[in-house]
Design a protein around this motif. Structure first.
Motif, short mmCIF file in Angstrom:
data_model
loop_
_atom_site.label_atom_id
_atom_site.label_comp_id
_atom_site.label_asym_id
_atom_site.label_seq_id
_atom_site.Cartn_x
_atom_site.Cartn_y
_atom_site.Cartn_z
N ALA A 1 0.78 -1.18 -0.04
CA ALA A 1 -0.13 -0.45 -0.23
C ALA A 1 1.03 1.34 -0.27
O ALA A 1 0.43 2.01 0.41
CB ALA A 1 -0.69 -0.02 1.39
N ALA A 2 2.09 1.23 -0.69
CA ALA A 2 2.97 2.35 -0.90
C ALA A 2 2.36 3.20 -1.97
O ALA A 2 3.41 3.83 -2.48
CB ALA A 2 4.19 2.52 -0.85
N ARG B 1 0.13 4.28 5.30
CA ARG B 1 -0.07 3.62 4.31
C ARG B 1 -1.59 3.24 3.74
O ARG B 1 -3.04 3.08 3.41
CB ARG B 1 0.56 2.71 3.63
CG ARG B 1 2.13 3.04 3.47
CD ARG B 1 2.95 2.41 3.09
NE ARG B 1 3.85 2.15 4.15
CZ ARG B 1 4.20 0.50 4.69
NH1 ARG B 1 2.88 -0.34 4.01
NH2 ARG B 1 4.65 0.55 5.72
N ARG C 1 -5.53 3.76 2.32
CA ARG C 1 -6.36 2.39 2.16
C ARG C 1 -7.50 2.82 2.46
O ARG C 1 -8.37 2.17 1.82
CB ARG C 1 -5.30 1.53 2.71
CG ARG C 1 -6.05 -0.39 1.87
CD ARG C 1 -6.06 -0.90 0.29
NE ARG C 1 -4.95 0.17 -0.13
CZ ARG C 1 -3.82 -1.36 -0.61
NH1 ARG C 1 -4.06 -2.15 -0.33
NH2 ARG C 1 -3.30 -0.26 -1.35
N THR D 1 5.91 9.96 1.96
CA THR D 1 4.48 9.95 2.97
C THR D 1 3.60 11.64 2.64
O THR D 1 2.91 12.01 2.63
CB THR D 1 5.10 9.93 4.36
OG1 THR D 1 6.32 8.83 4.38
CG2 THR D 1 4.34 10.32 5.54
#
Ligand code: C5P
Length: 222
Positions: A13-14, A152, A156, A203
């Motif tokens: 999930a990056a 992350r 999601r 990020t």
């Protein structure tokens, strides 16, 4: 212009697939989602009730499993022996089982052979965990995307909510951290930045910013 190979690795999930698809589109390259291949096999194993620690059974199942990654006007489709599994392989059941399937050396060996064959003519953007370190060690561009677990999980979660799926942020954090742990600690081709990969911490970056950074690197190499 030269048709190169681009490897994009990083933890769960990056944002790898989002970014990889956009890069592929810009360059008119083929996008190959290697995670979808492990997910497709996991789906079949669950469906057939095969124990996830039975490497021999998994490898013989894989030999009968034809996985097709197809780019359609509606987006990227994943077909397994002709069945459209695009959505089901993103579900909770497959997501929580896939790392257990992907840690078997013989399963990986076969997947890696298929992945190398897809990339043999160049012009590929491939995302996964071991692309830069193992599948395509000679890829002209290697990117390692990372972001905090917190960030992350939040992304999601927002995605799930937007799609109308039930979602719990704390559970997502735990699942992502668990998957990263299994992927990083396995013996064969663990998740790890290749020495010559460029690391990008997403990020606090937008998708467009990440794509621009990667395109700058790509443009130096083609
Ligand atoms: O990228 P995605 O999250 O769909 O990958 C699902 C799982 O497949 C990963 O958590 C990992 O266990 C496995 N995988 C892998 N090697 C790759 C791609 C995915 O082991 N190259």
């Amino acid at each position: 212009r030269k048709r190169i190979n681009i490897a994009i690795d990083g933890p769960a999930a990056a944002g790898k697939s989002t970014v990889a698809k956009m890069i592929a589109k810009r360059l008119s390259y083929i996008y190959i989602d290697t995670g979808a291949m492990y997910r497709a096999l996991t789906y079949r194993a669950l469906q057939q009730g095969i124990a996830l620690d039975d490497e021999q059974a998994l490898i013989s199942l894989l030999k009968d499993t034809y996985i097709e990654l197809r780019t359609s006007p509606k987006g990227q489709l994943v077909l397994v022996n002709g069945e459209d599994v695009t959505n089901i392989i993103r579900g909770e059941e497959v997501t929580n089982a896939v790392s257990l399937v992907a840690k078997h050396p013989l399963v990986r060996e076969e997947m890696v052979a298929r992945q190398r064959s897809l990339a043999k003519n160049g012009g590929v953007v491939m995302d996964g965990r071991d692309i830069g370190t193992h599948v395509l060690p000679n890829a002209e561009v290697k990117i390692f995307l990372k972001a905090s677990v917190e960030e992350r999980a939040k992304r999601r979660h927002a995605e799930n909510i937007a799609r109308g799926f039930p979602s719990d942020l704390e559970t997502l954090k735990e699942e992502i951290a668990r998957r990263d742990r299994i992927d990083s600690e396995r013996e064969v081709a663990p998740l790890k930045k290749a020495e010559d990969a460029v690391e990008i911490d997403t990020t606090s970056l937008s998708v467009e910013e990440v794509v621009e950074r990667i395109m700058e690197i790509v443009n130096e190499r083609i």
